[in-house]
Design an enzyme around this catalytic site. Structure first.
Site, PDB file in Angstrom:
ATOM      1  N   ARG A 183     -15.786   7.428 -37.424  1.00  0.00           N
ATOM      2  CA  ARG A 183     -15.017   8.529 -36.849  1.00  0.00           C
ATOM      3  C   ARG A 183     -13.544   8.319 -37.159  1.00  0.00           C
ATOM      4  NH1 ARG A 183     -15.074   9.394 -30.477  1.00  0.00           N
ATOM      5  NH2 ARG A 183     -13.676   7.591 -30.538  1.00  0.00           N
ATOM      6  N   ASP A 186     -16.601  13.416 -23.608  1.00  0.00           N
ATOM      7  CA  ASP A 186     -15.536  14.413 -23.510  1.00  0.00           C
ATOM      8  C   ASP A 186     -16.086  15.807 -23.246  1.00  0.00           C
ATOM      9  OD1 ASP A 186     -13.023  13.135 -23.672  1.00  0.00           O
ATOM     10  OD2 ASP A 186     -13.512  12.570 -25.725  1.00  0.00           O
ATOM     11  N   CYS A 221     -23.804  11.015 -29.263  1.00  0.00           N
ATOM     12  CA  CYS A 221     -23.165   9.696 -29.335  1.00  0.00           C
ATOM     13  C   CYS A 221     -22.381   9.346 -28.069  1.00  0.00           C
ATOM     14  CB  CYS A 221     -22.247   9.611 -30.554  1.00  0.00           C
ATOM     15  SG  CYS A 221     -20.818  10.692 -30.435  1.00  0.00           S
ATOM     16  N   HIS A 252     -12.682   3.524 -21.728  1.00  0.00           N
ATOM     17  CA  HIS A 252     -12.997   2.755 -22.929  1.00  0.00           C
ATOM     18  C   HIS A 252     -13.207   1.278 -22.650  1.00  0.00           C
ATOM     19  CE1 HIS A 252     -12.138   6.602 -24.717  1.00  0.00           C
ATOM     20  NE2 HIS A 252     -13.018   6.202 -25.605  1.00  0.00           N
ATOM     21  N   GLU A 291     -17.006  17.986 -28.781  1.00  0.00           N
ATOM     22  CA  GLU A 291     -16.446  17.528 -27.510  1.00  0.00           C
ATOM     23  C   GLU A 291     -15.776  18.676 -26.766  1.00  0.00           C
ATOM     24  OE1 GLU A 291     -14.799  13.148 -28.602  1.00  0.00           O
ATOM     25  OE2 GLU A 291     -14.449  14.767 -30.019  1.00  0.00           O
TER      26      GLU A 291
HETATM   27  C1  PEP Z   1     -17.356  11.188 -26.523  1.00  0.00           C
HETATM   28  O1  PEP Z   1     -16.372  11.836 -26.171  1.00  0.00           O
HETATM   29  O2  PEP Z   1     -18.504  11.364 -26.093  1.00  0.00           O
HETATM   30  C2  PEP Z   1     -17.177  10.101 -27.510  1.00  0.00           C
HETATM   31  C3  PEP Z   1     -18.197   9.509 -28.069  1.00  0.00           C
HETATM   32  O3  PEP Z   1     -15.910   9.728 -27.791  1.00  0.00           O
HETATM   33  P1  PEP Z   1     -15.004   8.777 -26.883  1.00  0.00           P
HETATM   34  O4  PEP Z   1     -15.829   8.235 -25.765  1.00  0.00           O
HETATM   35  O5  PEP Z   1     -14.483   7.717 -27.777  1.00  0.00           O
HETATM   36  O6  PEP Z   1     -13.942   9.698 -26.403  1.00  0.00           O
HETATM   37 MG    MG Z   2     -14.505  11.658 -27.179  1.00  0.00          MG
END
Ligand code: PEP
Ligand code: MG
Length: 756
Positions: free
Chosen positions: A503, A629, A676, A360, A605
């Site tokens: 989300r 994910d 996404c 992140h 995911e």
């Molecule tokens: C993903 O898992 O692709 C996603 C957009 O969520 P995050 O990266 O916040 O886990």
């Molecule tokens: Mg994710």
């Protein structure tokens, strides 16, 4: 054996450079195994040969001089076979390579083991003895185990040598890492948030001795207070005998001895962390040479205590972060909240030893348009302090103290990049579509007030993903309903008239709230996302109510639920969303007509849900593919695990196949679908996604213009053909090379590497 290994590893940690580290290894192996010869050869892949780098027992004049071709001698054989070779009498083996006066003639018994790091042979570690004999099985396993540990020492010291190499005319060498946020910059390194571990502290001089002594005294005092607190907290929880450990720590720390010794080292001109390391390591050496396990345990106590003092010393350092313009931030580890605390306007790049492209922190760096490299190969980052560095975040390379030629080459690339970005900016007013005019919705992923500004200026068609956990991280407790309403309203109003996907809270995994710690053995397979919120409806409902309240007068709100693995989880969520909606509707009768039912969707995911799409789609208005994910769960690869970075790849054939199957079913069942995950922000991958049929991609603000340019140069038919072609391939390499070729043919290489 474990004690012997630990002794050698610890001794190696104290080495100042590679030569010293390798010497320590060969000397210690001879001593511990009682053999006559131990040698280390390192591989040079440019010249395809091994070089003798350290030896005890052979003629030392050959160190650095003896070169053995990869396909020659016993050393070459060990390297080729990638397995140990154990010989009773080496000199009668056909591969034996005779070297006059190296003093090998009389040696018979031979055991050579390869030193391997991530499938690559870095060198060979061998022992030899005069008697024609078999080495014991224990000796063989000892050497194999040691070789596995030596590989990281070699990488570490090789990279340290690159950092320390001030001879700017040397061959161009770089340290590698994972490209996380693309770009090229030249700047000065500032090392922050260093490891709270003595082993990573390197030698550094100070020119302010009184300040270092003051820091040390404060750190020791703070450590005393912490120990006292810990001991009090443990009262009644553990026996008095166990609690006496804290007293023992206090005594060691209180014995003026250690503090004074460290002060003496500081007075010799060292900065406090290194002075502490010198003193502690000299004590550790003494303890570790003792066979008594009790005393060896005490050595661990001393090290633990010293790391605590170090933590307090460095914490003081990190609070003082000030950055000049053009600073490259170098750190052991970085989180999204650490980035939020930085003087971001002066940070031109981020380099971190830990983390990956989909961590992140990397996602936030990308959103802010800061080039970054994560998972740098092992090295002592503190050596980088103040050095001039080139960051090539397309290739994940850092060049330390570059020579003039390299500097001017990269300066040229930077100039081209600037020009190219300007051109891309000029595209902003044109619609987001393919060459043949098929509209593609390019949405933005956002999560932080810092990247929201960029999101608004990005030319996006809306917000495809708002990660609500990020604002939650910046609070000291769960934010109230009203606080959340204000946050979400800002987002929704900022994109007035455009779709905004919010989300629901997605904590767990690598996203922790400071006030709600989730401590698990397997956090990515644990209590994450919707699993937490369904278990805590009191938190979930407050969030849902806040999202709905923030959307008064807005028809474009979409609510996405993360980590759905079963249909019943979705049913439970829908029930709670309906409950929240009914409550708000009842509470706001006077605002009748301003509250609209939001679209509800899930983030795909977890692979299990791909097999239940029919049931899911009946219940939702849209789905969004979270490739970050989805890839990790499909391939069983932790998205943050550096050892597996070669495996975690959005061009893995299985990933493309699942994406193809998702879009087919979404078309069959006629439901809106978007992507996404980070994959959507890679121009190469965006072409494949559109080719497969995806028409909505959500990405970081900084990537929109590049993706837009790529899509505008291909017709939808060309992309369809390309994606169907790569779907047939069996390896990432083949898939990537076909896509790169397609980009080159369209003169789009500036989108995938430095320059234009
Ligand atoms: C993903 O898992 O692709 C996603 C957009 O969520 P995050 O990266 O916040 O886990
Ligand atoms: Mg994710």
């Amino acid at each position: 054996m474990l004690g012997k290994l630990a002794r050698i590893t610890k001794a190696v940690e104290l080495a100042e450079d590679q030569r010293q580290a390798l010497n320590i290894i060969v000397e210690n192996v001879c001593f511990e195994l009682d053999v006559e010869v131990c040698s280390i050869y390192l591989a040079d892949y440019d010249l395809k040969q091994f070089t003798l780098m350290a030896t005890q027992g052979l003629n030392p004049k050959y160190i650095g001089q003896l070169k053995i071709e990869f396909n020659n001698g016993l050393v070459g054989l060990v390297g080729q076979r990638e397995e140990p070779i154990h010989l009773h009498s080496a000199n009668s083996h056909p591969a034996f390579h005779y070297v006059a006066d190296i003093l090998e003639d009389k040696l018979s018994a031979y055991l050579g083991v390869p030193i391997i790091h991530q499938r690559k042979v870095l060198g060979v570690l061998s022992i030899q003895q005069e008697d024609a004999r078999q080495f014991e099985i224990d000796e063989e396993t000892f050497l194999i185990t040691l070789a596995t540990q030596v590989s990281s020492v070699i990488l570490n010291t090789e990279n340290n040598a690159i950092i320390d190499d001030e001879q700017r005319n040397q061959l161009v060498r770089c340290i590698n890492g994972t490209p996380a946020s693309s770009g090229v910059v030249i700047g000065k390194a500032k090392v922050v948030f260093p490891s709270l571990n003595l082993s990573s502290i390197s030698k550094r001089k100070t020119n302010d001795i009184p300040a270092e002594i003051k820091n040390l005294r404060k750190a020791v005092k703070r450590t005393h207070l912490q120990l006292e607190k810990m001991s009090n907290r443990m009262k009644g929880l553990v026996s008095d005998q166990e609690r006496s450990l804290f007293e023992a720590y206090q005594q060691i720390l209180g014995s003026a001895g250690i503090e004074q010794e460290v002060e003496l080292e500081i007075k010799r001109g060292f900065w406090a962390p290194y002075a502490l390391k010198r003193v502690i390591y000299s004590h550790l050496k003494a303890f570790q040479s003792m066979e008594d396990p009790y005393l060896q345990e005490r050595a661990l106590d001393i090290e633990d205590l010293a790391n605590r003092v170090l933590g307090n010393l460095l914490r003081r350092e990190s609070r003082r972060i000030k950055a000049q313009p053009n600073t490259i931030l170098v750190t052991e580890t970085i989180s999204a909240s650490m980035i939020a605390e930085l003087p971001i306007e002066n940070i031109c790049a981020i380099v971190s030893l830990q983390g990956s492209a989909t961590s992140h922190a990397a996602i936030l760096a990308k959103a802010l348009g800061i080039p970054s490299i994560m998972g740098l190969d092992p090295c002592q980052i503190s050596r980088l302090e103040g050095k001039e560095i080139i960051i090539d975040a397309y290739n994940g390379q850092i060049f330390v103290s570059p020579n003039e030629t390299l500097l001017s080459q990269y300066q040229q690339l930077i100039n081209e990049e600037k020009q190219f970005s300007q051109e891309l900016k000029n595209d902003q007013l044109s619609p987001n579509c393919t060459k043949d005019g098929v509209p593609i919705s390019l949405m933005v992923n956002t999560s932080h007030p810092m990247d929201f500004e960029k999101a608004m200026q990005s030319g996006a068609n809306g917000i495809g993903l708002y990660r609500t956990e990020i604002p939650f991280m910046h609070h000291q407790q769960f934010p109230s309903e009203q606080t959340q309403v204000n946050i979400y309203r800002n987002i929704i109003q900022g994109f007035d008239g455009m779709p905004v996907t919010i989300r629901t809270l997605d904590i767990g995994g690598d996203k922790q709230l400071p006030y709600f710690k989730i401590d698990e053995d397997n956090p990515f397979l644990g209590w994450r996302g919707v699993r937490v919120t369904l278990d805590h409806p009191e938190i979930f409902l407050v969030q849902l109510r806040a999202i709905l309240k923030a959307s008064f007068n807005n028809k474009n709100l979409k609510i996405a639920i993360p980590m759905i693995a079963t249909v019943s989880e979705l049913d439970d969520c829908i029930r709670l969303i309906n409950q929240a909606f009914d409550e708000i509707e009842e509470e706001t009768q006077h605002l009748k007509g301003t509250l609209f039912r939001p679209d509800i969707g899930i983030i795909i995911e977890v692979p299990s849900i791909v097999f239940q799409l029919k049931e899911i789609i009946r219940r939702v208005d849209f789905v969004s593919v979270g490739t970050n994910d989805l890839i990790q769960y499909l391939l069983a690869v932790d998205r943050n695990n550096l050892r597996l970075r070669g495996l975690y790849n959005h061009f893995q054939p299985a990933v493309l196949k699942i994406l193809s199957s998702i879009i087919e079913r979404c078309h069959d069942y006629q439901v809106d679908v978007q992507v996404c995950g980070e994959m959507a922000s890679d121009p190469l991958a965006a072409i494949v996604l559109v080719g497969l049929g995806y028409r909505e991609l959500s990405m970081n603000a900084g990537d929109i213009s590049r993706v837009k340019r790529a899509l505008s140069r291909f017709t939808s038919y060309e992309m369809e053909r390309l994606s169907h072609s790569v779907l047939q391939y069996e390896t990432v390499e083949k898939i990537k090379s076909e896509l790169i070729l397609a980009m080159e043919q369209k003169s789009l290489t500036g989108l995938i590497r430095a320059g234009r």
